[in-house]
Every structure is written in C-alpha cells, then in structure tokens.
Design a protein around this motif. Structure first.
Motif, short mmCIF file in Angstrom:
data_model
loop_
_atom_site.label_atom_id
_atom_site.label_comp_id
_atom_site.label_asym_id
_atom_site.label_seq_id
_atom_site.Cartn_x
_atom_site.Cartn_y
_atom_site.Cartn_z
N HIS A 28 -5.67 8.32 8.17
CA HIS A 28 -6.26 7.30 7.32
C HIS A 28 -7.75 7.23 7.58
CE1 HIS A 28 -2.27 5.02 8.39
NE2 HIS A 28 -2.06 6.02 7.58
N SER A 29 -8.53 7.09 6.56
CA SER A 29 -9.92 6.72 6.74
C SER A 29 -10.45 6.18 5.43
CB SER A 29 -10.77 7.89 7.24
OG SER A 29 -11.98 7.39 7.78
N TYR A 56 -21.66 -2.83 0.79
CA TYR A 56 -20.25 -2.49 0.94
C TYR A 56 -19.65 -1.89 -0.33
CZ TYR A 56 -20.43 -5.50 5.10
OH TYR A 56 -20.74 -6.05 6.30
N ALA A 57 -18.41 -1.38 -0.19
CA ALA A 57 -17.64 -0.94 -1.34
C ALA A 57 -17.06 -2.16 -2.05
CB ALA A 57 -16.52 0.00 -0.89
N ARG A 58 -16.47 -1.93 -3.19
CA ARG A 58 -15.88 -3.00 -3.98
C ARG A 58 -14.81 -3.78 -3.20
NH1 ARG A 58 -14.62 0.71 -9.25
NH2 ARG A 58 -16.62 0.51 -10.33
N ARG A 59 -14.90 -5.08 -3.28
CA ARG A 59 -13.90 -5.99 -2.70
C ARG A 59 -13.60 -5.67 -1.23
NH1 ARG A 59 -12.01 -4.45 -7.70
NH2 ARG A 59 -12.13 -6.06 -9.31
N PHE A 60 -14.63 -5.29 -0.49
CA PHE A 60 -14.42 -5.00 0.93
C PHE A 60 -14.38 -6.32 1.69
CE2 PHE A 60 -15.06 -3.67 5.22
CZ PHE A 60 -14.44 -2.44 5.29
N ASN A 72 -4.27 -4.07 8.68
CA ASN A 72 -4.61 -5.42 8.22
C ASN A 72 -4.69 -5.47 6.70
OD1 ASN A 72 -4.76 -6.43 10.76
ND2 ASN A 72 -6.98 -6.48 10.89
N TYR A 73 -4.27 -6.58 6.13
CA TYR A 73 -4.32 -6.73 4.69
C TYR A 73 -5.70 -7.22 4.26
CZ TYR A 73 -2.95 -8.05 0.00
OH TYR A 73 -2.86 -8.16 -1.36
N PRO A 74 -6.27 -6.74 3.18
CA PRO A 74 -5.73 -5.68 2.32
C PRO A 74 -6.07 -4.31 2.88
CG PRO A 74 -7.78 -6.47 1.39
CD PRO A 74 -7.53 -7.30 2.62
N PRO A 75 -5.14 -3.35 2.83
CA PRO A 75 -5.40 -2.02 3.37
C PRO A 75 -6.47 -1.32 2.55
CG PRO A 75 -3.39 -2.00 2.07
CD PRO A 75 -3.83 -3.43 2.16
N ARG A 76 -7.34 -0.57 3.21
CA ARG A 76 -8.39 0.15 2.49
C ARG A 76 -8.07 1.62 2.30
NH1 ARG A 76 -11.57 -2.87 -0.56
NH2 ARG A 76 -13.13 -1.21 -0.58
N ASP A 96 -1.23 2.93 -7.87
CA ASP A 96 -1.00 4.36 -7.96
C ASP A 96 -1.42 5.08 -6.68
OD1 ASP A 96 -0.09 4.61 -10.78
OD2 ASP A 96 -2.06 3.73 -11.19
N GLY A 97 -1.01 6.36 -6.58
CA GLY A 97 -1.37 7.17 -5.44
C GLY A 97 -0.24 7.28 -4.42
N GLN A 98 -0.39 8.24 -3.49
CA GLN A 98 0.59 8.40 -2.42
C GLN A 98 0.60 7.15 -1.53
OE1 GLN A 98 1.75 11.60 -4.03
NE2 GLN A 98 2.56 11.41 -1.98
N GLN A 99 -0.58 6.61 -1.27
CA GLN A 99 -0.72 5.32 -0.63
C GLN A 99 -1.67 4.51 -1.49
OE1 GLN A 99 -1.15 5.17 3.62
NE2 GLN A 99 -0.30 7.21 3.88
N HIS A 100 -1.30 3.27 -1.81
CA HIS A 100 -1.93 2.53 -2.90
C HIS A 100 -3.32 1.98 -2.57
CE1 HIS A 100 1.86 3.12 -4.67
NE2 HIS A 100 2.48 2.06 -4.22
N GLY A 101 -3.58 1.68 -1.31
CA GLY A 101 -4.87 1.11 -0.96
C GLY A 101 -5.05 -0.28 -1.55
N SER A 102 -6.30 -0.68 -1.74
CA SER A 102 -6.64 -1.98 -2.31
C SER A 102 -7.02 -1.84 -3.78
CB SER A 102 -7.83 -2.58 -1.54
OG SER A 102 -7.56 -2.69 -0.18
N ASN A 103 -7.38 -2.93 -4.38
CA ASN A 103 -7.90 -2.87 -5.74
C ASN A 103 -9.39 -2.60 -5.68
OD1 ASN A 103 -8.59 -3.15 -8.41
ND2 ASN A 103 -8.22 -5.35 -8.51
#
Length: 215
Positions: A28-29, A56-60, A72-76, A96-103
């Motif tokens: 993960h990164s 920062y990135a969106r909604r970080f 920790n939620y939300p996962p990045r 979507d995706g193999q792991q969904h991540g955050s919005n």
C-alpha cells in the motif's frame, strides 16, 4: 492544484497499482503530501520533524498519524484494476478498483474537497519546485524494486477529470520510490521526491501521483 500567475491550482488524486511482491509485505502507498516544505532547504528530510505539508490531495483527512491510512478510516489506498490499470479510473471513487480507497473524485465546486477536516489545496507558480511525500509501506527495502512514481498532469484547464489514458500522455516527472529517510520501521519510513512545475495558463488542473510496484 492551482498554478498561479501562470498559477495553477493542482487538484490532486493519488493511487497505487501493484501486484504483491512478497506474501508478508503490505503493498500500500499513497501521496501523503503534495506540497512538502523542508525546514532546511539544504537537506531533504521527509520525516515529520524535517518539514511541514502545505498542500494536499483531495479530501485528505488531517490529524492522522503518518502512514496509517491503510488501516485508519478513510483509507487512502486505491488499487486500480490489475488486469487493465491503464484503462481504470484515475481517481478513487470509493466503489471501484481492486481496493476502493477513498472518494478522490472531483468536487463541485472544486474547493469543496479542501479545508475544514481536509488539507488545503496545492497552489503553486509555474517554475516552482513541488515536493511530494509518501510512506514506504515496507517497499523501501533494498530487496524491493525501485520503480518510479509517475507524476501525471492533465492538460485540461478548469475541467472535469480526464481518463487514465489521457493522463499517461503527459507524465511530467518520474520520482524514485525508495528515496526514503532511514529508520527502523519499514512500514512508516517517509519518502518523497521533487519536480519543477511546468508552464501552464493560470487555472485548476488535475495532478496524479501513480506508482506500480511490479509494472
């Protein structure tokens, strides 16, 4: 992200694409910070004591321990479809995706994804040096490949998110993934890289941090 004056506001999304390297490794990164400012400009210290994040990135989410946002939620951590990553969504949508991540999709207005509980948008001038930080997540070890982080920039000004295919047409930097500080905790070692902001008309552009463990 926003480039000022030829200023650009970079609206940043981060993702990682990979296949497992070793069974025990966490693959993960994500981009922890898009605009890292060193306390000492002559030495690049990516640790918390070595600088501060100003974009920062969106909604970080703010206030989370460095490198903890896989648990920790939300996962990045967003993992694109490993069977066809170059045609997958470029930004996590929490579905979507193999792991969904955050919005990390585009907000309307764009600035709604920044401020308050989230980090501020990255704003920079053309020609500035932008430094991006990420956690090693066990992949900074000598036995792991040092595949580069791609920094992809949309050429669409003040518009919707473009496809992954479009982003891949404008890779503006390749940063060595394993450029990390020394430390005993391979999961939480801080890493990063810097690049020059290219010429752009003033506006808001999508900037993507993308890394593949095993291309």
């Amino acid at each position: 992200m926003v480039l000022k004056f030829s200023f650009t506001a970079f609206v940043v999304a981060s993702l990682a694409v990979f296949s497992s390297f070793t069974p025990q490794a966490e693959a993960h990164s994500w981009a922890d910070c898009i605009d890292w400012k060193f306390h000492n400009a002559t030495s690049q210290d990516w640790s918390d004591k070595g600088g501060k994040c100003t974009g920062y990135a969106r909604r970080f989410p703010l206030g989370k321990e460095f490198g903890s946002l896989d648990s920790n939620y939300p996962p990045r951590h967003y993992q694109q479809d490993i069977n066809n990553p170059d045609f997958a969504l470029p930004c996590a949508d929490f579905k979507d995706g193999q792991q969904h991540g955050s919005n990390e999709t585009r907000a309307n207005p764009v600035r709604a994804a920044y401020g308050g509980e989230f980090g501020r948008m990255t704003t920079t001038l053309v020609g500035d040096t932008l430094c991006v930080r990420w956690p090693a997540k066990n992949h900074g070890q000598a036995s792991h490949p040092n595949n580069p982080v791609q920094i992809n920039l949309s050429t669409l000004r003040n518009g919707k998110d473009v496809s992954q295919q479009e982003l891949l047409k404008n890779t503006i930097a390749l940063l060595p993934y394993k450029n990390c500080v020394a430390g005993p905790n391979e999961d939480r070692r801080a890493c990063g890289g810097c690049f020059k902001v290219p010429s752009r008309v003033s506006g808001t552009y999508l900037l993507q941090w993308r890394w593949m463990l095993n291309p």
